[in-house]
Design an enzyme around this catalytic site. Structure first.
Site, short mmCIF file in Angstrom:
data_model
loop_
_atom_site.label_atom_id
_atom_site.label_comp_id
_atom_site.label_asym_id
_atom_site.label_seq_id
_atom_site.Cartn_x
_atom_site.Cartn_y
_atom_site.Cartn_z
N ASP A 108 23.58 83.69 2.50
CA ASP A 108 22.57 84.43 1.73
C ASP A 108 22.90 85.93 1.89
OD1 ASP A 108 20.31 85.87 0.98
OD2 ASP A 108 18.85 84.59 1.96
N LYS A 147 12.80 74.14 3.31
CA LYS A 147 13.62 75.04 4.14
C LYS A 147 12.74 75.58 5.25
CE LYS A 147 15.01 79.78 3.00
NZ LYS A 147 15.71 80.56 1.96
N ASP A 158 16.90 78.17 7.74
CA ASP A 158 17.37 79.53 7.42
C ASP A 158 17.16 80.39 8.66
OD1 ASP A 158 18.06 81.97 6.39
OD2 ASP A 158 16.66 81.92 4.70
N LYS A 164 21.01 85.38 -5.05
CA LYS A 164 19.82 86.16 -5.40
C LYS A 164 20.32 87.25 -6.34
CE LYS A 164 17.25 85.33 -1.11
NZ LYS A 164 16.95 85.84 0.25
N GLY A 171 14.88 83.39 -3.17
CA GLY A 171 13.72 84.20 -3.56
C GLY A 171 13.46 85.27 -2.53
N LYS A 220 12.28 78.11 8.40
CA LYS A 220 12.80 79.32 9.05
C LYS A 220 12.91 79.05 10.55
CE LYS A 220 12.93 82.18 5.48
NZ LYS A 220 14.14 82.92 5.06
N GLU A 259 21.39 77.93 6.59
CA GLU A 259 21.50 79.18 5.84
C GLU A 259 21.65 80.37 6.78
OE1 GLU A 259 18.41 79.48 2.90
OE2 GLU A 259 18.75 81.61 2.52
N SER A 270 10.27 77.44 0.91
CA SER A 270 10.70 78.10 2.13
C SER A 270 9.47 78.30 3.02
CB SER A 270 11.33 79.46 1.76
OG SER A 270 11.62 80.20 2.92
O1 OSB Z 1 16.20 84.59 3.57
O2 OSB Z 1 15.73 83.67 1.73
C1 OSB Z 1 15.44 84.46 2.64
C2 OSB Z 1 11.94 85.83 2.05
C3 OSB Z 1 12.12 87.15 2.39
C4 OSB Z 1 13.34 87.57 2.85
C5 OSB Z 1 14.39 86.66 2.96
C6 OSB Z 1 14.23 85.33 2.58
C7 OSB Z 1 12.98 84.91 2.16
C8 OSB Z 1 12.67 83.52 1.85
C9 OSB Z 1 11.49 83.26 0.95
O3 OSB Z 1 13.24 82.57 2.31
C10 OSB Z 1 11.90 82.74 -0.37
C11 OSB Z 1 10.72 82.76 -1.31
O4 OSB Z 1 9.89 81.88 -1.16
O5 OSB Z 1 10.65 83.67 -2.18
MG MG Z 2 17.83 83.27 3.32
#
Ligand code: OSB
Ligand code: MG
Length: 374
Positions: free
Chosen positions: A244, A167, A194, A268, A296, A169, A219, A142
């Site tokens: 999510d 992924k 995402d 999660k 995560g 952001k 996402e 991510s």
């Molecule tokens: O939306 O998945 C998410 C991190 C913090 C809050 C939300 C998200 C995330 C990540 C990071 O996408 C996932 C990771 O590398 O742990």
């Molecule tokens: Mg997410």
């Protein structure tokens, strides 16, 4: 889950508040994180310790739970309800906490620590008691929001390291140009975005333009608590929607699946009340032929180890966000290294989550610590 044993009595707990600096700031649509602050829970029984961390944030900007709220709820309500009590199975502990409204992350912290304790008391790896198998899991990465040129370099370096899905952001104003550049340079890569809830149905035309980039899924484009609007959006998109934030209970998953609001689900365990619910969500998705993957929350090695064990269940058919711990922290609070190789994360070996606390380093990262007894 056929494993049985006599009821296990939780004798005591340690509740720590831990702070770890992040190697690089992590920016998503809702803000930037420069450090990871989390409750770390130890449950004790028969000379064994079970561990879990809470995935709530300091501010209610991902979901509605907060670190300070969860610490208070853990110490004053949830832990006193389980300490001194015996449970014949972790699902029994989950049932005890279930009547309280929401607070899925706080409940998960207790429930997950008990699963670790439970698996250790049976001398089995957590993955075995969960019903998973295999010695490594597929991983993606991510990547936070940053300048497009920097993001392109980071995509290249993570593909070189073998990560099986990238992924990205996104947020309004940082979406289509990024995708155009990424797809041009990496025509074959498994790419996803995402949005962390930053669009609305008014952005449907923009989101429809994302169909051109052959993304594995989009996402959580819409609000954290709005499954209905996601169903409307999915009916107007070719790209699968992955939920999510919206999936915090089994009922959320059921409603999303029944209304075709999601064709992929990010599980999660830490935001779903624990494994009892995560396993049900996993099975429900399988019955709808909807694939899942493990999300995560920038976890330390304790939460990361939990996520890896969960990822070994059969319907986790897409790469998870369980990337190398060294991407997040210069030094972790566990003794073992959780590092990927060739796009796979090895499952920590041994009973329970299979990792042990580095107590010396943990002491330097601990902001507060309290002990609770029966
Ligand atoms: O939306 O998945 C998410 C991190 C913090 C809050 C939300 C998200 C995330 C990540 C990071 O996408 C996932 C990771 O590398 O742990
Ligand atoms: Mg997410």
């Amino acid at each position: 889950m056929t494993q049985t044993r006599s009821p296990l009595r939780i004798e005591a707990a340690d509740l720590r508040l831990v702070r770890l600096p992040l190697v690089t700031p992590f920016t998503i649509a809702t803000g930037t994180m420069t450090e990871k602050i989390f409750p770390l829970l130890t449950l004790k029984a028969d000379g064994i310790e079970g561990y879990a961390e809470g995935v709530m944030d300091p501010l209610p900007d991902y979901l509605d739970e907060t670190v300070s709220g969860a610490m208070e709820l853990l110490r004053s309500l949830l832990l006193p309800q389980v300490i001194g009590q015996s449970f014949a199975h972790p699902q029994e502990l989950a049932r005890k906490l279930a009547p309280w409204r929401a607070n899925h992350m706080a409940k998960a912290t207790v429930e997950m620590a008990f699963w670790d304790l439970w698996a250790k008391s049976l001398n089995l790896p957590l993955q075995t008691v969960l019903g998973g198998s295999g010695d490594a899991v597929d991983v993606g990465v991510s990547l936070g929001i940053g300048p497009i040129a920097t993001t392109l370099e980071r995509i290249a370096s993570h593909l070189d390291q073998g990560y099986q899905r990238i992924k990205l952001k996104v947020k309004p104003g940082h979406d289509l140009a990024l995708l155009r550049a990424a797809r041009a340079e990496f025509p074959e890569a498994h790419l996803t975005v995402d949005a962390n809830t930053c669009y609305s149905l008014a952005d449907t035309a923009l989101l429809q333009q994302m169909d051109a980039f052959n993304l594995d899924y989009i996402e959580q484009p819409l609000a954290w608590d709005d499954i209905h609007d996601h169903a409307t959006l999915q009916s107007r998109l070719r790209t699968p929607i992955c939920l999510d934030e919206c999936i915090r209970t089994v009922d959320h998953a059921r409603k999303a699946l029944q209304s075709d609001a999601a064709r992929v689900i990010n599980i999660k365990v830490g935001r779903s009340g624990g494994y009892t619910n995560a396993l049900r969500i996993h099975d429900l998705c399988e019955s709808f032929s909807v694939p899942v993957w493990c999300g995560g929350m920038l976890e330390s090695g304790i939460g990361r180890a939990h996520n890896i064990h969960l990822s070994t269940l059969p319907n986790f058919t897409k790469p998870g966000d369980v990337s190398s711990a060294s991407r997040y922290f210069t030094r972790d609070i566990i003794a073992e290294k959780l590092e990927t190789s060739g796009g796979r994360m090895p499952v920590p070996q041994g009973a329970g989550i299979g990792v042990t606390l580095d107590l010396d380093y943990l002491a330097t990262a601990t902001l507060s610590q309290e002990s609770l007894h029966a």
